[in-house]
Design a protein around this motif. Sequence first.
Motif, PDB file in Angstrom:
ATOM      1  N   SER A  76      50.082  41.586  45.152  1.00 26.22           N
ATOM      2  CA  SER A  76      48.919  41.526  44.263  1.00 26.22           C
ATOM      3  C   SER A  76      48.932  42.745  43.353  1.00 26.22           C
ATOM      4  O   SER A  76      49.797  43.621  43.493  1.00 26.22           O
ATOM      5  CB  SER A  76      47.627  41.500  45.081  1.00 26.22           C
ATOM      6  OG  SER A  76      47.331  42.810  45.521  1.00 26.22           O
ATOM      7  N   ALA A 118      46.600  44.355  34.229  1.00 25.72           N
ATOM      8  CA  ALA A 118      46.217  43.197  35.059  1.00 25.72           C
ATOM      9  C   ALA A 118      45.384  42.186  34.274  1.00 25.72           C
ATOM     10  O   ALA A 118      45.609  40.985  34.379  1.00 25.72           O
ATOM     11  CB  ALA A 118      45.435  43.672  36.277  1.00 25.72           C
ATOM     12  N   HIS A 119      44.431  42.669  33.497  1.00 25.77           N
ATOM     13  CA  HIS A 119      43.557  41.737  32.778  1.00 25.77           C
ATOM     14  C   HIS A 119      44.193  41.137  31.525  1.00 25.77           C
ATOM     15  O   HIS A 119      44.286  39.922  31.400  1.00 25.77           O
ATOM     16  CB  HIS A 119      42.213  42.407  32.447  1.00 25.77           C
ATOM     17  CG  HIS A 119      41.178  42.045  33.453  1.00 25.77           C
ATOM     18  ND1 HIS A 119      40.329  40.984  33.273  1.00 25.77           N
ATOM     19  CD2 HIS A 119      40.902  42.564  34.665  1.00 25.77           C
ATOM     20  CE1 HIS A 119      39.557  40.863  34.344  1.00 25.77           C
ATOM     21  NE2 HIS A 119      39.874  41.812  35.197  1.00 25.77           N
TER      22      HIS A 119
HETATM   23  C1  LIG Z   1      42.853  46.449  36.299  1.00 22.23           C
HETATM   24  C2  LIG Z   1      43.115  45.837  37.634  1.00 22.23           C
HETATM   25  N1  LIG Z   1      44.114  46.302  38.387  1.00 22.23           N
HETATM   26  C3  LIG Z   1      44.397  45.795  39.593  1.00 22.23           C
HETATM   27  C4  LIG Z   1      43.667  44.749  40.108  1.00 22.23           C
HETATM   28  C5  LIG Z   1      43.963  44.275  41.500  1.00 22.23           C
HETATM   29  O1  LIG Z   1      44.523  43.049  41.546  1.00 22.23           O
HETATM   30  P1  LIG Z   1      44.513  42.161  42.883  1.00 22.23           P
HETATM   31  O2  LIG Z   1      43.119  41.687  43.048  1.00 22.23           O
HETATM   32  O3  LIG Z   1      45.533  41.114  42.611  1.00 22.23           O
HETATM   33  O4  LIG Z   1      44.935  43.072  43.999  1.00 22.23           O
HETATM   34  C6  LIG Z   1      42.647  44.189  39.339  1.00 22.23           C
HETATM   35  C7  LIG Z   1      41.876  43.052  39.891  1.00 22.23           C
HETATM   36  O5  LIG Z   1      40.810  42.732  39.522  1.00 22.23           O
HETATM   37  C8  LIG Z   1      42.344  44.748  38.079  1.00 22.23           C
HETATM   38  O6  LIG Z   1      41.354  44.279  37.322  1.00 22.23           O
END
Ligand SMILES: Cc1ncc(COP(=O)(O)O)c(C=O)c1O
Length: 435
Positions: A87, A193-194
């Motif tokens: 993730s 991520a976004h």
């Molecule tokens: C900027 C950012 N980084 C990392 C993550 C973490 O991702 P995950 O929920 O897949 O662990 C998120 C999740 O919302 C995020 O918005």
Amino acid sequence: MIDPIFAWIEAERRRQAEGLELIASENYASPAVLQALGSVLNNKYAEGLPGKRYYGGCTYVDEVERLAQERLKLLFGAEWVNVQPHSGAQANAAVLLALLRPGEKLLSFQLAHGGHLTHGSPLNSSGRLYTVEHYGVREDTYLLDYDEIREKALKFRPKVLMAGASSYPRDWDWKTLRQIADEVGATLVADIAHPAGLIAAKLLNDPLPHCHIVTSTTHKTLRGPRGGIIMMGKDFPNPLGEKTPKGQLKKMSTILDSALFPGIQGGPHMHAIAAKAVAFGEALQPEFRSYAQQVIRNAQALAQALMELDYTVLTRGTDNHIVLVDLRNKGITGRHAEEGLEMAGITINKNLIPYDPQPPLITSGIRLGTPALTTRGFTEAEFRQVAQWIDQALTNLANPEKLNAIQAEIRDFLQSYPLPYAPITPAALPAEGRV
Ligand SMILES: Cc1ncc(COP(=O)(O)O)c(C=O)c1O
């Protein structure tokens, strides 16, 4: 009778089909992505990397992972990638483990202003292991202030400068951030991520040429399975300065690979990697660029329509898929709005606004996002209607009948925008799915 688990999955499928999904971090993965996720690759152990595994029988999963790597490199113009993080949180933890020893310094975007827990929150391993300082947005504009970031960096002298957000509606200036990182000798990490899908579609500033390391999730605007990735635009020497026995600088990619496995993960999820490869393949198609363009247009139309209805949209608009609304002029908290909107069939999340006087479980704001409904075929006109429904629900929070009526109207409306997921019926289930 079907196993209750499948009954709950079917209930969730219906919830997704019948409601307005406005959570900015969610999307609808394609049936092909879900098919790969639910495949026999789930059964395979494959610790290591393609061609260098600790298990036998990896011929086909090696091909799967190589294809995922190749497609991801092509999508972002990356020189090196790792597609194994389970993730986004794992991708970030591995990168920080690779770059920092316990106690060393990380400068990142403040959680309360839109940053992420994994960027040094005391509640996350990143905040417990490293010494963390944050930069934020200006109180008068809610925009990042790069002069302030530079000042903080010069004073704090971080080893890692981290950028990227969970709720920031504007683009990032990666070039300036790299100049700041170079001034203080820091490694620059971007967490996209976004906006990853919008960056892949070349609609936002590209961090790859400027940032040493880029992390992302694969399930938000990128519309793949839940998962993470790590990328480098170009390889660079080990910033820890450690020498290998031959006296050469160890390549950063090797350090990142081993920080992920065995640093923080065990066996890679090959079914998820296959599903990532499917999603990267989809994102490489020209239609994905049109989709990403529509995501941004829709967010801008939603922001505009809400402002016309006297809502305070932070930064007065958006560059990406996120619309942040400050509800204080309406006398509503984020929590109250989230609860009422859910009764009307509209799913959003309450969100702290920068300098929020309310605590995180109440908040003064809400965060809206357009990726999911755009996948469903919504354009600007539909999003103007979404703004109307939001307003109707928020002005009738004490009126359950009205909220129910809005929900029914939305359910009817969405019949013209079907999701491609087949219902789960007893006949469609294997014997083990029945009890
Ligand atoms: C900027 C950012 N980084 C990392 C993550 C973490 O991702 P995950 O929920 O897949 O662990 C998120 C999740 O919302 C995020 O918005």
